[in-house]
Design an enzyme around this catalytic site. Structure first.
Site, PDB file in Angstrom:
ATOM      1  N   ASN A   1      73.028  54.208  37.403  1.00 52.70           N
ATOM      2  CA  ASN A   1      72.510  53.799  36.090  1.00 52.70           C
ATOM      3  C   ASN A   1      71.685  54.888  35.414  1.00 52.70           C
ATOM      4  OD1 ASN A   1      73.811  51.454  36.602  1.00 52.70           O
ATOM      5  ND2 ASN A   1      71.982  50.263  37.082  1.00 52.70           N
TER       6      ASN A   1
ATOM      7  N   LYS B   1      68.522  45.838  35.992  1.00 54.44           N
ATOM      8  CA  LYS B   1      68.039  45.570  37.349  1.00 54.44           C
ATOM      9  C   LYS B   1      69.050  46.111  38.359  1.00 54.44           C
ATOM     10  CE  LYS B   1      68.113  42.846  41.215  1.00 54.44           C
ATOM     11  NZ  LYS B   1      69.270  42.402  42.038  1.00 54.44           N
TER      12      LYS B   1
ATOM     13  N   TYR C   1      58.025  36.332  36.714  1.00 53.94           N
ATOM     14  CA  TYR C   1      58.917  36.786  37.798  1.00 53.94           C
ATOM     15  C   TYR C   1      58.250  36.626  39.160  1.00 53.94           C
ATOM     16  CZ  TYR C   1      61.529  39.172  34.036  1.00 53.94           C
ATOM     17  OH  TYR C   1      62.226  39.489  32.899  1.00 53.94           O
TER      18      TYR C   1
HETATM   19  N1  LIG Z   1      62.738  39.512  28.246  1.00 50.42           N
HETATM   20  C1  LIG Z   1      63.500  38.607  28.836  1.00 50.42           C
HETATM   21  O1  LIG Z   1      63.506  37.405  28.498  1.00 50.42           O
HETATM   22  C2  LIG Z   1      64.409  39.045  29.933  1.00 50.42           C
HETATM   23  C3  LIG Z   1      65.464  38.203  30.336  1.00 50.42           C
HETATM   24  C4  LIG Z   1      66.295  38.644  31.343  1.00 50.42           C
HETATM   25  C5  LIG Z   1      66.095  39.891  31.921  1.00 50.42           C
HETATM   26  N2  LIG Z   1      65.056  40.689  31.530  1.00 50.42           N
HETATM   27  C6  LIG Z   1      64.818  42.016  32.156  1.00 50.42           C
HETATM   28  O2  LIG Z   1      66.058  42.728  32.155  1.00 50.42           O
HETATM   29  C7  LIG Z   1      66.356  43.077  33.503  1.00 50.42           C
HETATM   30  C8  LIG Z   1      67.855  43.189  33.709  1.00 50.42           C
HETATM   31  O3  LIG Z   1      68.515  41.948  33.504  1.00 50.42           O
HETATM   32  P1  LIG Z   1      69.120  41.084  34.722  1.00 50.42           P
HETATM   33  O4  LIG Z   1      68.145  41.030  35.827  1.00 50.42           O
HETATM   34  O5  LIG Z   1      69.614  39.845  34.094  1.00 50.42           O
HETATM   35  O6  LIG Z   1      70.329  41.884  35.291  1.00 50.42           O
HETATM   36  P2  LIG Z   1      71.304  43.068  34.860  1.00 50.42           P
HETATM   37  O7  LIG Z   1      70.550  44.349  34.870  1.00 50.42           O
HETATM   38  O8  LIG Z   1      72.042  42.705  33.619  1.00 50.42           O
HETATM   39  O9  LIG Z   1      72.317  43.021  36.100  1.00 50.42           O
HETATM   40  C9  LIG Z   1      71.840  43.168  37.424  1.00 50.42           C
HETATM   41  C10 LIG Z   1      73.019  43.048  38.363  1.00 50.42           C
HETATM   42  O10 LIG Z   1      73.911  44.155  38.145  1.00 50.42           O
HETATM   43  C11 LIG Z   1      74.099  44.828  39.384  1.00 50.42           C
HETATM   44  N3  LIG Z   1      74.222  46.259  39.068  1.00 50.42           N
HETATM   45  C12 LIG Z   1      73.259  47.060  38.542  1.00 50.42           C
HETATM   46  N4  LIG Z   1      73.743  48.303  38.353  1.00 50.42           N
HETATM   47  C13 LIG Z   1      75.027  48.300  38.788  1.00 50.42           C
HETATM   48  C14 LIG Z   1      76.033  49.305  38.871  1.00 50.42           C
HETATM   49  N5  LIG Z   1      75.827  50.548  38.449  1.00 50.42           N
HETATM   50  N6  LIG Z   1      77.253  48.953  39.385  1.00 50.42           N
HETATM   51  C15 LIG Z   1      77.477  47.688  39.800  1.00 50.42           C
HETATM   52  N7  LIG Z   1      76.561  46.686  39.743  1.00 50.42           N
HETATM   53  C16 LIG Z   1      75.336  46.997  39.249  1.00 50.42           C
HETATM   54  C17 LIG Z   1      72.880  44.527  40.222  1.00 50.42           C
HETATM   55  O11 LIG Z   1      73.206  44.667  41.589  1.00 50.42           O
HETATM   56  P3  LIG Z   1      72.137  45.080  42.739  1.00 50.42           P
HETATM   57  O12 LIG Z   1      70.841  44.412  42.376  1.00 50.42           O
HETATM   58  O13 LIG Z   1      72.764  44.580  43.975  1.00 50.42           O
HETATM   59  O14 LIG Z   1      72.004  46.571  42.737  1.00 50.42           O
HETATM   60  C18 LIG Z   1      72.605  43.076  39.817  1.00 50.42           C
HETATM   61  O15 LIG Z   1      73.465  42.208  40.525  1.00 50.42           O
HETATM   62  C19 LIG Z   1      65.652  42.004  34.319  1.00 50.42           C
HETATM   63  O16 LIG Z   1      65.549  42.356  35.681  1.00 50.42           O
HETATM   64  C20 LIG Z   1      64.349  41.882  33.586  1.00 50.42           C
HETATM   65  O17 LIG Z   1      63.483  42.949  33.956  1.00 50.42           O
HETATM   66  C21 LIG Z   1      64.220  40.292  30.527  1.00 50.42           C
END
Ligand SMILES: NC(=O)c1ccc[n+]([C@@H]2O[C@H](COP(=O)([O-])OP(=O)(O)OC[C@H]3O[C@@H](n4cnc5c(N)ncnc54)[C@H](OP(=O)(O)O)[C@@H]3O)[C@@H](O)[C@H]2O)c1
Length: 262
Positions: free
Chosen positions: A233, A223, A47
């Site tokens: 959240n 995230k 990241y």
């Molecule tokens: N192990 C792996 O291979 C892997 C792969 C992908 C992800 N991950 C981990 O999982 C985490 C989460 O996955 P992701 O980054 O794909 O995203 P996610 O958590 O699925 O979605 C993030 C998005 O949702 C929005 N959001 C969050 N809470 C909200 C709410 N209550 N209401 C409306 N919108 C909301 C955020 O907006 P804002 O940011 O504008 O608040 C952002 O645009 C990553 O950051 C990473 O740490 C791990």
């Protein structure tokens, strides 16, 4: 419903995901999240934000012992495990990790070779626990059979779209905690079942999704950069879904599901 009270490995219901957060925005989000009560922060070497995450942790003033810090080893760095780990620790500004994950599987020999270095790191006290990410059950089985060491955690994409009861049963039997990443970006937030449950409960679809994870005993990594999202959240632990609501959301992955509200 079961779940939220019995989360494995001491993982909180919702951890802060930091993928795509960089620089001051990343530090601010981490600091703000910790001030709001988040206690687990998820990052990865890939990241490119470990330094920013570390700055946010320090600025929060939260005691190190009260935090779970998770980072992931990029499988393309195989052969450079110790060097990569020491760099992560340096960037994060800590002397140990709580959980170190192999970011994704290699071929069986490759995963085993990395895993043996992970075991060394744990024995050296540089990491409290070791795990994997994006491994399928057969890949976890193979790693355990070859090494004799069971991962503490497998962090996988989870959500109605990915709902796989067989994986949950398999990992529970083996003692591997499932942690769900990408609860929002990998799921259909506009699905009528989610909207119906959210409307009925007076909650947002995001909160319903996180609560659904907990009903399955799966802590999530979500995230959020916006303070309103970070706050919303955290409420996933504050309410429950009925078994009918959970079952209706489970069936979203089923092509035969008609989308009728529960
Ligand atoms: N192990 C792996 O291979 C892997 C792969 C992908 C992800 N991950 C981990 O999982 C985490 C989460 O996955 P992701 O980054 O794909 O995203 P996610 O958590 O699925 O979605 C993030 C998005 O949702 C929005 N959001 C969050 N809470 C909200 C709410 N209550 N209401 C409306 N919108 C909301 C955020 O907006 P804002 O940011 O504008 O608040 C952002 O645009 C990553 O950051 C990473 O740490 C791990």
């Amino acid at each position: 419903m079961s779940g939220a009270g019995t989360l494995p490995f001491g993982l909180p219901p919702v951890s802060l995901g930091t993928w795509q957060l960089r620089g001051r925005e990343a530090s601010r989000a981490v600091q703000q999240a910790l001030a709001l009560g988040y206690r687990c922060v998820d990052t990865a070497t890939g990241y490119d934000n470990e330094q920013d995450v570390g700055a946010g942790i320090r600025a929060s003033g939260v005691e190190r012992d009260d935090l779970l810090i998770v980072t992931k080893f990029p499988e393309e760095d195989a052969g450079r495990e110790r060097e990569t780990l020491l760099r992560s620790l340096d960037l994060l500004g800590v002397d140990h990790l709580d959980l170190w994950l192999i970011h994704g599987p290699l071929d069986p020999d490759g995963s085993l070779a990395v895993w043996e270095r992970f075991v060394d790191a744990r024995e050296a006290g540089l990491v409290r626990a070791i795990g994997v990410s994006n491994f399928r059950p057969a890949q976890v089985d193979d790693l355990v059979a070859r090494s004799g060491v069971t991962p503490s955690v497998n962090q996988v994409a989870f959500g109605p779209r990915w709902f796989d009861p067989a994986l949950l049963r398999h990992h529970a039997a083996l003692g591997v905690a499932v942690q769900g990443h990408s609860p929002f970006s990998e799921n259909d937030l506009g699905h009528p079942v989610l909207k119906a449950v959210a409307g009925h409960r007076g909650r947002g679809v995001h909160q319903i999704l996180l609560r659904w994870h907990l009903e399955h005993g799966v802590p999530a990594v979500a995230k959020a950069a916006s303070p309103a999202h970070l706050t919303a959240n955290l409420t996933a632990g504050e309410f429950a879904l009925t078994s009918a609501e959970v079952a209706a959301i489970d069936r979203i992955a089923d092509d035969a599901w008609t989308g009728a509200a529960p």
